[in-house]
Write an enzyme that holds these catalytic residues in place. Sequence first.
Site, mmCIF file in Angstrom:
data_model
loop_
_atom_site.group_PDB
_atom_site.id
_atom_site.type_symbol
_atom_site.label_atom_id
_atom_site.label_comp_id
_atom_site.label_asym_id
_atom_site.label_seq_id
_atom_site.Cartn_x
_atom_site.Cartn_y
_atom_site.Cartn_z
ATOM 1 N N HIS B 56 -65.216 87.849 -86.217
ATOM 2 C CA HIS B 56 -64.789 88.852 -87.200
ATOM 3 C C HIS B 56 -63.448 89.467 -86.810
ATOM 4 C CE1 HIS B 56 -68.808 88.397 -88.696
ATOM 5 N NE2 HIS B 56 -69.347 88.899 -87.600
ATOM 6 N N HIS B 214 -71.237 86.700 -92.391
ATOM 7 C CA HIS B 214 -71.630 85.462 -91.704
ATOM 8 C C HIS B 214 -71.960 84.389 -92.720
ATOM 9 C CE1 HIS B 214 -72.899 89.040 -89.437
ATOM 10 N NE2 HIS B 214 -72.310 88.421 -88.431
#
Lengths: 328, 328
Positions: B56, B214
Amino acid sequence: MKKFINAVDDVLTESLDGFAAAHADILALGGGHKFIQRKELKQGKVALISGGGSGHEPLHGGLVGHGMLDAACPGQIFTSPTPDQMLEAAQAVDTGAGVLFIVKNYEGDVMNFEMAAEMADGTMSVITNDDVAVEDSLYTTGRRGVAGTLVVEKIVGAAAEAGMGLADLKALGDRVNKATRSMGVALTSCTVPAAGKPNFEIAEDEMEFGVGIHGEPGRRRAKLEPADAIAEEICTAIVGDLGSAAKGRALLFINGFGATPAVELYLMYNSARKFIEAHGITVARSLVGSYVTSLDMAGCSITLTMLDAEMEKFWDAPVHTAALRWGM
Amino acid sequence: MKKFINAVDDVLTESLDGFAAAHADILALGGGHKFIQRKELKQGKVALISGGGSGHEPLHGGLVGHGMLDAACPGQIFTSPTPDQMLEAAQAVDTGAGVLFIVKNYEGDVMNFEMAAEMADGTMSVITNDDVAVEDSLYTTGRRGVAGTLVVEKIVGAAAEAGMGLADLKALGDRVNKATRSMGVALTSCTVPAAGKPNFEIAEDEMEFGVGIHGEPGRRRAKLEPADAIAEEICTAIVGDLGSAAKGRALLFINGFGATPAVELYLMYNSARKFIEAHGITVARSLVGSYVTSLDMAGCSITLTMLDAEMEKFWDAPVHTAALRWGM
């Protein structure tokens, strides 16, 4: 074509509208969407103007502000801006000390900035040509100007902010350009909205060494290699081209082309830095991020600028733009 | 899989090595590669620690520094960090005023941070859950914590820097989280290096509304729509969920998922801003860029935080991290 757009013809203006609204504290649009200008001009400072085809954001509009550009002229995507854009921008931001154009070496850009220079008084130009990949390319005689242009704009921008005169700024810009080398590698093509399909074809297991920021062909097509091998090939070309200048302190700049995430860019930085330092060069300054992009191309370029004390001082000087900000 | 990597098992450590070398003025690695810590700790300040699965970036390591986090614990890609990472980080950066954990609401993260909190003395936690897309998701009970986490970290980070105590910081963090809503849309999947293939399948003309960071399923799969329609659907969900709180001044944050270039993010900002302002909300602050990514996913999320005067003051306060920097 999967993109966040409304209509192909409106991509540039709507993106510029969003950009100007998001950064209204720093900049404003001028002449409709003809140029982006610094909100607060500094009287008596040489005005710095750059520009070029859009699709490379945040270059150049994201570099307008204190300590960098006074204006940027966005052409249509991958298309040179017109001389009247540059002329209007010059008239808007020239406070009497003259105008320096910073131009990436593409035939259209150079020609149009030259025409603007002929129409405006008191301008000089720096042409950037940092790409070591190829001589003479699809849109270029000589070498292409790529990510190193940001380094020129930062250092010359800080010098202009500090009060340096036009001729000295041009000399400094030429010196930074001469100390700078870049080369890129593409993993995927980019897609120009108006075309609606990839700019070039590349197989699922291939990459293009020396690609240009519009997808121009590079040095060679190769099978995908580990990051260390990619960094080695690019850095070997850069260091080799610098020759005896490849010693001392340097800025290492890993630039993403638009679709490559930070985790990969920092990994490439790690690979490149190991190579550069093994060649006895000190990585004194670093920049990692997607600053000179090619729409949604996956890939990156490596830029190395050999720093002297003055260049390092101006690199460190405060800057306040949409894309680069420090010291204020 | 086309990525700049050497070996799948080394992606995280090599990327962290590059990251730490590029930003050695701000941060350092601790415990091998267990955590990233602020280089210069401020004595007597409550320590802020976040973390989560990697992939991320720049969240959370890129938010370590003056005015934000004191440490960040990177798990393997899309995998929670372990309690010993958090415990070691807490021991390294606690200067005596206690530790606040800022945790995105995923079961693994919450559980591991809870275990660390039990082992460490004087910790409190803020759990972020800003994603309005779905209740209960692949890895989450309740709502997921996504890009709004950055807003919590910035505002609480500034307050900690200003000397606020632990309990007040927790209350402020909870208040910011409560004032924040996000929702994302994916145009492509991401590819986890260890898997070597896309996380999910999505057709060439489809997008996923409400996707998680995700690649978790969202609200609905739809044919690609114009940017205005996408922004309208997301902003309608956000504003609807805020209910009567959807008035006054707000921060509008357009977050890229990793493979979406700036030209599209600013266009989405333009679309979202028009919608938000038409609903009588003042867009007082803006952030546009790829800050909370999902590896190489193409897509973006929209985050809206309703600001009160204290939150706005702390948002504006100086920050010096790899990814966010202003005022210094």
